[in-house]
Design a protein around this motif. Structure first.
Motif, short mmCIF file in Angstrom:
data_model
loop_
_atom_site.label_atom_id
_atom_site.label_comp_id
_atom_site.label_asym_id
_atom_site.label_seq_id
_atom_site.Cartn_x
_atom_site.Cartn_y
_atom_site.Cartn_z
N TYR A 22 0.84 -1.20 0.00
CA TYR A 22 0.00 0.00 0.00
C TYR A 22 0.88 1.25 0.00
O TYR A 22 1.92 1.27 0.67
N ASN A 23 0.46 2.25 -0.76
CA ASN A 23 1.10 3.57 -0.69
C ASN A 23 0.24 4.43 0.20
O ASN A 23 -0.81 4.91 -0.22
N VAL A 24 0.59 4.57 1.44
CA VAL A 24 -0.25 5.30 2.40
C VAL A 24 0.17 6.77 2.44
O VAL A 24 1.35 7.07 2.55
N LEU A 25 -0.82 7.65 2.29
CA LEU A 25 -0.53 9.09 2.36
C LEU A 25 -1.01 9.62 3.69
O LEU A 25 -2.00 9.15 4.24
N TRP A 26 -0.32 10.56 4.25
CA TRP A 26 -0.78 11.18 5.49
C TRP A 26 -0.34 12.63 5.53
O TRP A 26 0.59 13.04 4.84
N ASP A 27 -1.09 13.42 6.31
CA ASP A 27 -0.75 14.84 6.48
C ASP A 27 0.18 14.98 7.67
O ASP A 27 0.05 14.25 8.64
N THR A 28 1.10 15.91 7.56
CA THR A 28 2.00 16.12 8.71
C THR A 28 1.56 17.36 9.48
O THR A 28 0.86 18.20 8.99
#
Ligand SMILES: C[S@@+](CC[C@H](N)C(=O)[O-])C[C@H]1O[C@@H](n2cnc3c(N)ncnc32)[C@H](O)[C@@H]1O
Length: 244
Positions: free
Chosen positions: A238-244
């Protein structure tokens, strides 16, 4: 350096991994007086490698840099010279777990092929276990022996050049586990049973075709193996995106 023991410093004769990026690395045999070409320029073994710590960032002659990594079976699987089809880490991890391998285990394997699985098995059974690996192609058997010597694991492995279906593993009643990656594994199940300890053990056969799997399961049943099951291991990334 050895494939089963960490060494801090790069030494003459070591096999090291030149890491340019996750998609770009290659193994190198460290030798006094030798140079290695990269797209960032030359690496001089005598001055740039020998005596440096593993993990060092090394600047090449054109100013770009690479990391020099200590070898592991996982990095070897990603970078080894292919002489055959090989097993990759996803399958290797489940094979190791389901064969219940641990330090001290005795394992029989055939064929050796390019030694991808062999290196992982050796690291798992070290320092007191042993791998008996059988390969009927003479040059492949010799090359595997040479690599095990270079990787300083030869005391943990015996390579036998023979047909496992005709002549078996060369050992009897000592193995905790047997692994097969050959075109006709059903012909080797009787030999696998002889190699296993009298109290029993585990066997795994890897085949690309379902017809091979069916014949092998049948042979396993005929030789008294129980709890036989068939698995295909699929890895999903999975390519997981998240906000920092
Ligand atoms: C697919 S390769 C094994 C790859 C290996 N598992 C790896 O991870 O590098 C299969 C090997 O089995 C060997 N082989 C095939 N039949 C054999 C037999 N009857 N006895 C011994 N070796 C055999 C072939 O020469 C070949 O090198």
């Amino acid at each position: 350096m050895s494939f089963v023991e960490y060494g801090d410093t790069i030494q003459d004769g070591d096999t090291a991994i030149v890491f340019l990026g996750h998609e770009s690395m290659f193994p190198v045999k460290v030798q006094h007086g030798t140079v290695t070409q990269t797209k960032y320029g030359v690496i001089r073994h005598s001055t740039d490698l020998i005596g440096k710590k593993y993990g060092s960032k090394v600047t090449c002659s054109k100013g770009g840099w690479v990391f020099i990594l200590h070898p592991t079976p996982e990095l070897w699987t990603m970078n080894l010279p292919h002489r055959t089809q090989i097993l990759y880490s996803t399958d290797i991890s489940i094979i190791t777990m389901m064969l219940e391998l641990k330090p001290g285990s005795i394992v029989c394997e055939s064929g050796t092929g390019s030694g991808s699985l062999s290196h992982a098995l050796i690291r798992t059974v070290a320092p007191t276990g042993h791998l008996y690996t059988v390969e009927f192609h003479q040059q492949r058997a010799e090359k595997a022996r040479e690599e095990f010597r270079e990787h300083r694991v030869e005391h943990l492995v015996t390579v036998t050049n023979q047909d496992v279906c005709k002549n078996g593993f060369g050992v009897s009643d000592i193995a905790d586990a047997v692994f097969l990656d050959i075109p006709s594994p059903w012909e080797a199940i009787g030999h696998a049973k002889s190699a296993l300890k009298a109290e029993g053990g585990r066997i795994c056969s890897f085949s690309p075709c379902i017809e091979q799997v069916q014949r092998t399961c049948l042979a396993m049943e005929e030789y008294g193996f129980t709890e036989i099951n068939t698995l295909e291991i699929l890895l999903r990334v999975y390519n997981v995106l998240w906000d920092t």
